[in-house]
Motif scaffolding. Sequence first.
Motif, PDB file in Angstrom:
ATOM      1  N   VAL A  23       0.766  -1.545  -0.339  1.00 33.73           N
ATOM      2  CA  VAL A  23       0.129  -0.051  -0.427  1.00 33.73           C
ATOM      3  C   VAL A  23       1.265   0.858   0.018  1.00 33.73           C
ATOM      4  O   VAL A  23       2.077   1.118   0.398  1.00 33.73           O
ATOM      5  N   ILE A  27      -1.322   7.326   3.519  1.00 29.67           N
ATOM      6  CA  ILE A  27      -2.862   6.785   3.513  1.00 29.67           C
ATOM      7  C   ILE A  27      -2.894   7.467   4.504  1.00 29.67           C
ATOM      8  O   ILE A  27      -2.966   7.216   4.826  1.00 29.67           O
ATOM      9  N   SER A  29      -6.936   6.342   7.093  1.00 31.95           N
ATOM     10  CA  SER A  29      -7.366   4.847   7.350  1.00 31.95           C
ATOM     11  C   SER A  29      -8.398   4.270   6.566  1.00 31.95           C
ATOM     12  O   SER A  29      -8.517   3.385   6.083  1.00 31.95           O
ATOM     13  N   GLN A  31      -8.542   4.541   3.426  1.00 36.16           N
ATOM     14  CA  GLN A  31      -8.015   4.154   1.603  1.00 36.16           C
ATOM     15  C   GLN A  31      -7.357   2.799   2.678  1.00 36.16           C
ATOM     16  O   GLN A  31      -7.591   2.016   1.333  1.00 36.16           O
ATOM     17  N   LEU A  32      -6.728   2.994   3.022  1.00 38.52           N
ATOM     18  CA  LEU A  32      -6.095   1.439   3.155  1.00 38.52           C
ATOM     19  C   LEU A  32      -7.444   0.777   3.643  1.00 38.52           C
ATOM     20  O   LEU A  32      -7.143  -0.654   3.620  1.00 38.52           O
ATOM     21  N   GLU A  35      -8.169  -0.601   0.283  1.00 36.92           N
ATOM     22  CA  GLU A  35      -7.846  -1.543  -0.551  1.00 36.92           C
ATOM     23  C   GLU A  35      -7.768  -3.031   0.089  1.00 36.92           C
ATOM     24  O   GLU A  35      -7.412  -3.486  -0.196  1.00 36.92           O
ATOM     25  N   LEU A  68       2.380   5.296   7.037  1.00 36.75           N
ATOM     26  CA  LEU A  68       3.278   3.658   7.249  1.00 36.75           C
ATOM     27  C   LEU A  68       4.527   3.358   7.004  1.00 36.75           C
ATOM     28  O   LEU A  68       5.176   3.712   5.982  1.00 36.75           O
ATOM     29  N   VAL A  74      -0.847  -4.151  10.993  1.00 37.72           N
ATOM     30  CA  VAL A  74      -2.698  -3.399  10.819  1.00 37.72           C
ATOM     31  C   VAL A  74      -3.295  -4.657  11.600  1.00 37.72           C
ATOM     32  O   VAL A  74      -3.184  -5.547  10.193  1.00 37.72           O
TER      33      VAL A  74
END
Length: 83
Positions: A23, A27, A29, A31-32, A35, A68, A74
């Motif tokens: 990733v 980014i 949270s 958007q993560l 993904e 990150l 995560v």
Amino acid sequence: QVSVLYFARSAELAGLRCETLSVPQEITSLQLWEEIVKAHPRLAVIRDQVVFAVRQEYVLLGDQLLVLQPGDEVAIIPPISGG
């Protein structure tokens, strides 16, 4: 690349307990989460109940910018019931 850990219902929906995902370093949270859902579309059903932890700190889904580092963890933690 980050290590994504799945717990309880999220592990059932993703079909695994952990994996490594590539990733962007910066980014949000939300958007993560998007993904992760791209990789495992079945996770979309728990979006409104899921709790995220990044480097063992809880993060709300939203516009919070995450920076990150390679190897960061995560965790995807769905609501846990019981008493």
